[in-house]
Design an enzyme around this catalytic site. Sequence first.
Site, PDB file in Angstrom:
ATOM      1  N   ASN A  93       0.932  -1.409  -0.019  1.00  0.00           N
ATOM      2  CA  ASN A  93       0.137  -0.119  -0.053  1.00  0.00           C
ATOM      3  C   ASN A  93       0.868   1.433  -0.112  1.00  0.00           C
ATOM      4  O   ASN A  93       0.581   2.289   0.634  1.00  0.00           O
ATOM      5  CB  ASN A  93      -1.093   0.022   1.171  1.00  0.00           C
ATOM      6  CG  ASN A  93      -0.410   0.033   2.624  1.00  0.00           C
ATOM      7  OD1 ASN A  93       0.728  -0.277   2.771  1.00  0.00           O
ATOM      8  ND2 ASN A  93      -1.049   0.595   3.512  1.00  0.00           N
ATOM      9  N   PHE A  94       1.848   1.403  -0.790  1.00  0.00           N
ATOM     10  CA  PHE A  94       2.734   2.532  -1.199  1.00  0.00           C
ATOM     11  C   PHE A  94       1.815   3.362  -1.855  1.00  0.00           C
ATOM     12  O   PHE A  94       0.756   2.843  -2.623  1.00  0.00           O
ATOM     13  CB  PHE A  94       4.053   2.054  -1.681  1.00  0.00           C
ATOM     14  CG  PHE A  94       4.868   1.313  -0.943  1.00  0.00           C
ATOM     15  CD1 PHE A  94       5.863   2.130  -0.112  1.00  0.00           C
ATOM     16  CD2 PHE A  94       5.011   0.003  -0.896  1.00  0.00           C
ATOM     17  CE1 PHE A  94       6.820   1.312   0.676  1.00  0.00           C
ATOM     18  CE2 PHE A  94       6.153  -0.661  -0.279  1.00  0.00           C
ATOM     19  CZ  PHE A  94       6.878   0.047   0.504  1.00  0.00           C
ATOM     20  N   ARG A 101       8.895   1.364  -8.473  1.00  0.00           N
ATOM     21  CA  ARG A 101      10.283   2.116  -8.591  1.00  0.00           C
ATOM     22  C   ARG A 101      11.401   1.391  -7.586  1.00  0.00           C
ATOM     23  O   ARG A 101      12.463   1.457  -7.715  1.00  0.00           O
ATOM     24  CB  ARG A 101      10.024   3.510  -8.110  1.00  0.00           C
ATOM     25  CG  ARG A 101       9.285   4.108  -9.364  1.00  0.00           C
ATOM     26  CD  ARG A 101       9.616   5.873  -9.110  1.00  0.00           C
ATOM     27  NE  ARG A 101       9.080   6.459  -7.990  1.00  0.00           N
ATOM     28  CZ  ARG A 101       7.749   6.868  -7.760  1.00  0.00           C
ATOM     29  NH1 ARG A 101       6.762   6.554  -8.985  1.00  0.00           N
ATOM     30  NH2 ARG A 101       7.125   7.224  -6.795  1.00  0.00           N
ATOM     31  N   ASP A 166     -10.315   3.673   6.546  1.00  0.00           N
ATOM     32  CA  ASP A 166      -9.115   2.837   6.664  1.00  0.00           C
ATOM     33  C   ASP A 166      -9.485   1.314   6.981  1.00  0.00           C
ATOM     34  O   ASP A 166      -9.087   0.355   6.421  1.00  0.00           O
ATOM     35  CB  ASP A 166      -8.208   3.217   7.919  1.00  0.00           C
ATOM     36  CG  ASP A 166      -7.115   4.346   7.211  1.00  0.00           C
ATOM     37  OD1 ASP A 166      -6.718   4.151   5.992  1.00  0.00           O
ATOM     38  OD2 ASP A 166      -6.822   5.326   7.829  1.00  0.00           O
TER      39      ASP A 166
END
Length: 402
Positions: A93-94, A101, A166
């Site tokens: 969950n970047f 990358r 969330d």
Amino acid sequence: MDGIKVVSFCHFLQGPAAAQYLADMGADVIKVEPVAGAHERHWSGAKVFVEGVSGFYLCANRNKRSIGIDLKSEGGREIALRLIAEADVVMENFRPGVFARLGFSEDEMRRVNPNVIFASASGFGSSGPMVGRPGQDILIQAASGMISATGAPSRGATAVGAAVCDQHGGALMAVGILGALLKRERGGKPTRVESSLLNSGIDLQTEPLVNYFAGNLGRDRFDRDENLATWFHEAPYGVYPARDGDMVISLCTDTALAEALSSDTLRSLVGHDRYEERDAFAAAVRDATHTMTLAELSARFDEHGVWYSPVQTYDDLADDPQIAHCEVFRDVEVRGRKVRLVNHPNRYDGQVPELRFMALEIGEHTREIMTEIGYAGEEIDGMLARGAVVEPAGEALEKRVV
């Protein structure tokens, strides 16, 4: 989910909550943390730390093993790819694009593991005009219309008092992963699962949003008596004052409500439209309830079949007999101190999923996990010496939560 291996590169709440649901159901969840530890180890609401362990970490990292990896190092990336090669599911969950990358694009993962299910969680999805924006619960409450609808134009916006987007986002992510696993087990192609906090915030409001758009309504409908809980329910649906607390009233007939409260004003409103005249109904209910105690209201409502609940505080929950019967909480010792945690929400054959472990230390299972994926002792020592991975000191390893 016994036998399913999940490698989680998740932090904050949405992703860790999703992984915890899977871990509770028996999956072997490996939490990949930075060498300095995941974000939730270093911050906690109300500054709550239990002998140095964040309350935020404790709420969403049950039943996971921890390995600490420097993903930017050559050795760390190699270890991560070995983990991915043996995984059924990889979660991250970047912000969109960051994981790729770091060297973990979907193509690269499928090169080392063609059958892996890749699940990503984000704030606003993987594309679109908001893709680069930070995603966090209260931002999503605002962007999804939730704060506006919980409040009213006449008294301003009102946020929900918990990280509901969330937590729901974590549940939706777990559901998506379970569906993808079932598809794969039935011979289907491995699926890319994407969940977002924005969609989570919208999903939580399915009922009011459908009614709003299908009814061609306007924001004037949001203005309502302050005791009414939502803009779309008819009165008395809301929270009303008593002499010694607050009482929620939900479903009932207008006659039953009038008789339960012995209110001539409510009797005069019997047969009126309780949605169009909701403010008048709510005011009449408030005028009646504020003179009575919670016990008196409860007895009257029971007699007349009115659905209700006294408003409980968090302190009340600790002694609630139904909550105790359902084993909602679990007391756990953390570094010598007893802490009350919230259990997994579902029951399976009447049982609460067991607490197998809680990785209190960063990289608590680093050596164990690296051994499982084929590293020899001297290789592990070398990686530790170079800082590609971390493990806690020996004394800390003896203080695991079991």
